[in-house]
Design a protein around this motif. Structure first.
Motif, short mmCIF file in Angstrom:
data_model
loop_
_atom_site.label_atom_id
_atom_site.label_comp_id
_atom_site.label_asym_id
_atom_site.label_seq_id
_atom_site.Cartn_x
_atom_site.Cartn_y
_atom_site.Cartn_z
N TRP A 118 0.86 -1.18 0.00
CA TRP A 118 0.00 0.00 0.00
C TRP A 118 0.89 1.24 0.00
O TRP A 118 2.07 1.17 0.32
CB TRP A 118 -0.95 0.00 1.20
CG TRP A 118 -0.25 -0.06 2.55
CD1 TRP A 118 0.25 -1.16 3.15
CD2 TRP A 118 -0.01 1.04 3.44
NE1 TRP A 118 0.81 -0.85 4.37
CE2 TRP A 118 0.67 0.50 4.57
CE3 TRP A 118 -0.29 2.40 3.40
CZ2 TRP A 118 1.06 1.30 5.65
CZ3 TRP A 118 0.11 3.20 4.47
CH2 TRP A 118 0.78 2.65 5.57
N PHE A 119 0.30 2.36 -0.40
CA PHE A 119 1.06 3.61 -0.50
C PHE A 119 0.91 4.43 0.78
O PHE A 119 -0.19 4.63 1.29
CB PHE A 119 0.57 4.45 -1.67
CG PHE A 119 0.97 3.91 -3.02
CD1 PHE A 119 2.21 3.35 -3.22
CD2 PHE A 119 0.09 3.97 -4.09
CE1 PHE A 119 2.58 2.85 -4.46
CE2 PHE A 119 0.44 3.48 -5.33
CZ PHE A 119 1.70 2.92 -5.51
N LYS A 120 2.03 4.91 1.27
CA LYS A 120 2.05 5.83 2.41
C LYS A 120 2.50 7.20 1.91
O LYS A 120 3.55 7.31 1.28
CB LYS A 120 3.00 5.32 3.49
CG LYS A 120 3.02 6.17 4.77
CD LYS A 120 3.91 5.52 5.82
CE LYS A 120 3.86 6.28 7.14
NZ LYS A 120 4.69 5.61 8.18
N TYR A 121 1.71 8.24 2.18
CA TYR A 121 1.99 9.56 1.63
C TYR A 121 2.57 10.50 2.69
O TYR A 121 2.05 10.59 3.80
CB TYR A 121 0.71 10.18 1.06
CG TYR A 121 0.08 9.36 -0.03
CD1 TYR A 121 0.81 8.99 -1.15
CD2 TYR A 121 -1.25 8.94 0.06
CE1 TYR A 121 0.23 8.22 -2.16
CE2 TYR A 121 -1.83 8.17 -0.93
CZ TYR A 121 -1.08 7.82 -2.04
OH TYR A 121 -1.64 7.06 -3.03
N LYS A 122 3.64 11.18 2.31
CA LYS A 122 4.26 12.20 3.15
C LYS A 122 4.17 13.53 2.40
O LYS A 122 4.49 13.60 1.20
CB LYS A 122 5.73 11.88 3.41
CG LYS A 122 5.97 10.55 4.12
CD LYS A 122 5.68 10.67 5.61
CE LYS A 122 6.12 9.42 6.36
NZ LYS A 122 5.91 9.55 7.83
N THR A 123 3.74 14.60 3.07
CA THR A 123 3.56 15.88 2.40
C THR A 123 4.61 16.89 2.86
O THR A 123 5.02 16.89 4.04
CB THR A 123 2.16 16.45 2.67
OG1 THR A 123 2.00 16.68 4.08
CG2 THR A 123 1.08 15.51 2.18
N TYR A 124 5.02 17.76 1.93
CA TYR A 124 6.04 18.77 2.19
C TYR A 124 5.64 20.08 1.51
O TYR A 124 5.08 20.07 0.41
CB TYR A 124 7.40 18.29 1.69
CG TYR A 124 7.81 16.97 2.30
CD1 TYR A 124 8.46 16.93 3.52
CD2 TYR A 124 7.47 15.77 1.68
CE1 TYR A 124 8.79 15.71 4.11
CE2 TYR A 124 7.78 14.55 2.26
CZ TYR A 124 8.44 14.53 3.48
OH TYR A 124 8.75 13.34 4.07
N PRO A 125 5.96 21.22 2.15
CA PRO A 125 5.55 22.50 1.56
C PRO A 125 6.39 22.95 0.38
O PRO A 125 5.95 23.74 -0.45
CB PRO A 125 5.68 23.48 2.73
CG PRO A 125 6.71 22.87 3.62
CD PRO A 125 6.54 21.38 3.49
N THR A 126 7.64 22.47 0.28
CA THR A 126 8.53 22.92 -0.80
C THR A 126 9.17 21.74 -1.50
O THR A 126 9.29 20.63 -0.94
CB THR A 126 9.65 23.83 -0.25
OG1 THR A 126 10.52 23.05 0.59
CG2 THR A 126 9.08 25.00 0.54
N ALA A 127 9.62 21.98 -2.74
CA ALA A 127 10.31 20.94 -3.50
C ALA A 127 11.62 20.57 -2.84
O ALA A 127 12.04 19.41 -2.86
CB ALA A 127 10.55 21.44 -4.93
N LYS A 128 12.29 21.55 -2.25
CA LYS A 128 13.58 21.29 -1.60
C LYS A 128 13.41 20.31 -0.44
O LYS A 128 14.20 19.36 -0.29
CB LYS A 128 14.17 22.61 -1.10
CG LYS A 128 15.56 22.48 -0.51
CD LYS A 128 16.10 23.86 -0.14
CE LYS A 128 17.52 23.76 0.42
NZ LYS A 128 18.06 25.09 0.78
#
Length: 745
Positions: A38-48
């Motif tokens: 299954w896929f676990k998603y991590k979110t980030y505000p910037t590409a860096k």
């Protein structure tokens, strides 16, 4: 070509292909005990930050992907009863078009060798005269054509569809499950492809360039026109509702013979018996298909072509899964608009075949046609026969009823959304707006807000209600009015575009009619509808006058059909105006057609240089100016300086003495800290002084003296809390001081 050092390039890669707005998603493949994953998603505000995370996860041995587009926040999907984020409906911005060129010997739809796949990418780049970013995915290749700015999903879909037309024409084996999937995940540069137990690096072959949307569109359109490219089949199911319906005025019943009378391109199809070039014929059937008995007419008009086949013709009809061909799209292949007497008067040939409409009554929601009008009722004598009705206000001195459409503009983060919620609270309850402007009669306010989720709205409304109740408790009637008159709908996971780009044109969508259905289904009679902000509701080009005029027309259509007294949209000011604290109507970003088209405009602007001289620098960001820059049928009110309280609420600055004496400033600092910590732990005066003397930058004795003075003046009190005697807390007067009110208020 050669692969470059990924340790230096993987950050540049993500910064080039990823949008600036929205959440960037890194996806981890999580295996289960039964052999699935299954896929676990991590979110980030910037590409860096996303790039750094991707590299760290890969070094830990994880299988890593990244979402090429960006997304809104997590939301609850009632159909699946779970939280979701990576869905096509939740995409907020795009920066690159992409293709997957997979390699697998003896597998249909894949290249036999990596060299063949790379050769085809080069072939595509030469055809479009654009430089793509190319990555080696460990098996095949990925190619990205990047923009120099974020684009909406609608623009991305329009251009990606054109790119698919080109790749299909070139007979490239690009994966059709990838190129138009706006929620697609791919492997990022610098990670490892661990498929089938083998470890192969994902490497950057070539870092491409970023181009303007206009240049990419021009290149695609030029190739399509020069090479007679036919539309490629899409993976999308044909919609039961025509996507062009709103643009066509609920797309009229149309007669193909009447269209042919007025459109030379369709007339040539009819008169030649189908003996015209295939691209011309294909676009023409895209008109006739949507006419009455359209499919039958297409077969009749095509029978004289030597290669006519009933089965093949029907296949072409069935493959046409978008709306009617636009004039611009027809012109690309027939070069017909330069001699067309209807050029500029309609956007779609199908409009020319509209059947005779029935007469419409004045009471109907339908727009009148010119033929329905008589001039007798509009003479000066009619206008002067009776005294005019007085101007009716929704908000005294600020906003009149029935203005049509309005605009609230300001810098990002200055407080536009806060102001709209406060406006809604005031109109809903009848409480004065900004504690100053009277509400003649409470009314219903419906706000569609695309940049705040449920939790954020909840926090802000609690703060606004607490602010008003510091002044005076809400009555039972005001509570009832608030509960029924203020509706705030978070649309961060719902795509609502009032206009959008499609096949080279900007068209109206069905969103207005859908909103109206929602309003009428709920039996609502809104006084004001607010859309916040324009960037989330506009799929056109905000710098294009025609696009923004159409957007304003959609706001007016929403007002007309919903019965609202006005519709207001929020918008950003241009960079120059933001830097220079401009507060005139022309400070709104984009084409001047926007501010020209709306009938009312207000601006939130930062302090002027003169104002800054009166206020300590550390407080500058707390203040702003509110002014009405455009208004019809009312005098312009004086600009008003506002201040943001600790809770975020905007109040008139004259309610706050921003020139406190030094002693008052010290008392305010102590009161603020007491208010911040009173709910965290019970503290006596002495414990408070010992614990927070460093934060307050004061001596223990000074704090004790100020606490005593604050208690004497009624700002601070001591209670018994959780068994601890004489614990500090604020009085209602102290809460006002904490929120920024003057000591005299």
């Amino acid at each position: 070509m050669f692969c470059v050092d990924n340790s230096d390039s993987f950050k540049k890669f993500l910064e080039l292909v990823l949008p600036e707005e929205g959440n960037k998603i890194i996806t981890l493949v999580m295996p289960t005990e039964n052999g699935n994953s299954w896929f676990k998603y991590k979110t980030y505000p910037t590409a860096k930050e996303a790039a750094r995370a991707a590299l760290n996860f890969d070094q830990r041995g994880e299988t890593v992907y990244f979402a090429v587009n960006s997304f809104g926040d997590w939301y609850h999907d009632p159909k699946k009863d779970k939280k979701r984020i990576r869905t096509q409906e939740n995409v907020v911005a795009c920066r690159s078009m992409y293709d997957d060129f997979d390699v697998g010997a003896d597998e249909d739809g894949k290249y036999s060798t990596r060299k063949e796949a790379l050769d085809d990418i080069i072939k595509l780049a030469k055809a479009l005269q654009l430089t793509p970013t190319i990555t080696s995915s460990g098996g095949g290749y990925h190619a990205y054509f990047s923009f120099d700015e974020d684009v909406s999903v609608d623009v991305w879909e329009e251009l990606s569809a054109m790119k698919r037309d080109v790749t299909t024409h070139l007979k490239l084996k690009a994966d059709r499950a990838v190129d138009m999937d706006s929620a697609r995940i791919l492997r990022p540069v610098g990670t490892t492809n661990r498929k089938n137990g083998q470890e192969r690096p994902v490497e950057l072959v070539k870092l491409g360039k970023a181009y303007s949307v206009a240049k990419v569109r021009d290149k695609l359109q030029a190739y399509i026109k020069d090479n007679n490219v036919s539309p490629a089949p899409t993976n999308k199911k044909p919609s039961a509702a025509n996507p062009f319906a709103a643009a066509l005025g609920d797309y009229p019943e149309s007669d193909a013979d009447v269209v042919a009378e007025h459109c030379a391109a369709v007339r040539e199809f009819k008169e030649s018996g189908g003996n015209i070039p295939e691209p011309h014929w294909h676009r023409a059937i895209g008109v006739v298909k949507f006419c009455e008995n359209g499919e039958q007419v297409i077969h009749e008009w095509s029978k004289n072509y030597d290669g006519y086949s009933q089965i093949e013709t029907q296949d072409k009809i069935d493959e046409w899964s978008v709306g009617p061909t636009s004039c611009i799209e027809m012109d690309k292949h027939v070069d017909c608009m330069k001699n067309c007497p209807m050029a500029g008067k309609c956007k779609f040939p199908i409009q020319l075949g509209a059947l005779e409409p029935s007469l419409k009554s004045v009471e109907s929601n339908e727009r009148l046609q010119i033929s329905d009008l008589t001039l007798d009722g509009f003479t000066a004598a009619n206008y002067l026969r009776q005294a005019p009705q007085p101007v009716r206000y929704v908000i005294d001195q600020i906003l009149t009823a029935d203005i049509g459409s309005g605009l609230l503009s300001g810098q990002g983060g200055i407080g536009k959304t806060w102001l709209t919620y406060q406006l809604g609270f005031s109109v809903a309850t009848g409480r004065p707006f900004l504690d100053r402007y009277q509400i003649p009669e409470p009314g219903l306010v419906l706000i569609f807000t695309a940049e705040n989720g449920y939790a954020s709205i909840q926090r802000r409304l609690h703060s606004i209600k607490a602010h008003y109740e510091l002044l005076k408790k809400l009555t039972d009637l005001e509570h009832d009015d608030l509960n029924k008159n203020l509706i705030i709908v978070p649309t961060e996971s719902v795509r609502i575009r009032l206009v959008k780009r499609w096949m080279g044109s900007t068209i109206a969508t069905e969103s207005v009619s859908e909103i109206v259905k929602l309003v009428k289904k709920s039996n609502l009679k809104p006084s004001i509808i607010i859309v916040d902000p324009i960037s989330r509701f506009n799929g056109g080009d905000e710098n294009n006058a025609e696009d923004m005029t159409l957007f304003v027309e959609q706001l007016e259509e929403l007002k007309r059909l919903s019965g609202a007294e006005t519709v207001i949209a929020t918008h950003h000011v241009n960079k120059s105006s933001g830097r220079n604290s401009a507060s005139d109507q022309f400070s709104a970003r984009g084409s001047s057609a926007l501010v020209d088209g709306v009938r009312w405009g207000a601006v939130l602007s930062s302090l002027t240089e003169k104002q800054k001289q009166r206020i300590p620098p550390e407080f500058h960001k707390l203040y702003m100016n509110f002014s009405v820059a455009k208004a019809n049928d009312m005098p312009f009110p004086d600009p008003l300086m506002l201040m943001r309280t600790n809770a975020g609420v905007l109040v008139a600055a004259d309610k706050h003495n921003y020139s406190d004496t030094s002693e008052q400033a010290d008392i305010r600092k102590v009161v603020k800290v007491v208010g911040e910590v009173e709910h965290l732990e019970p503290l006596s005066k002495r414990k408070f002084a010992d614990k927070y003397k460093a934060k307050l930058d004061m001596s223990r004795d000074s704090i004790l003296k100020l606490l005593k003075e604050g208690e004497e003046k009624g700002y601070i009190k001591q209670n018994s809390v959780r068994g601890v005697e004489r614990c500090l807390s604020l009085t209602s007067l102290g809460e006002k001081i904490q929120r920024g009110f003057s000591f005299d208020s």
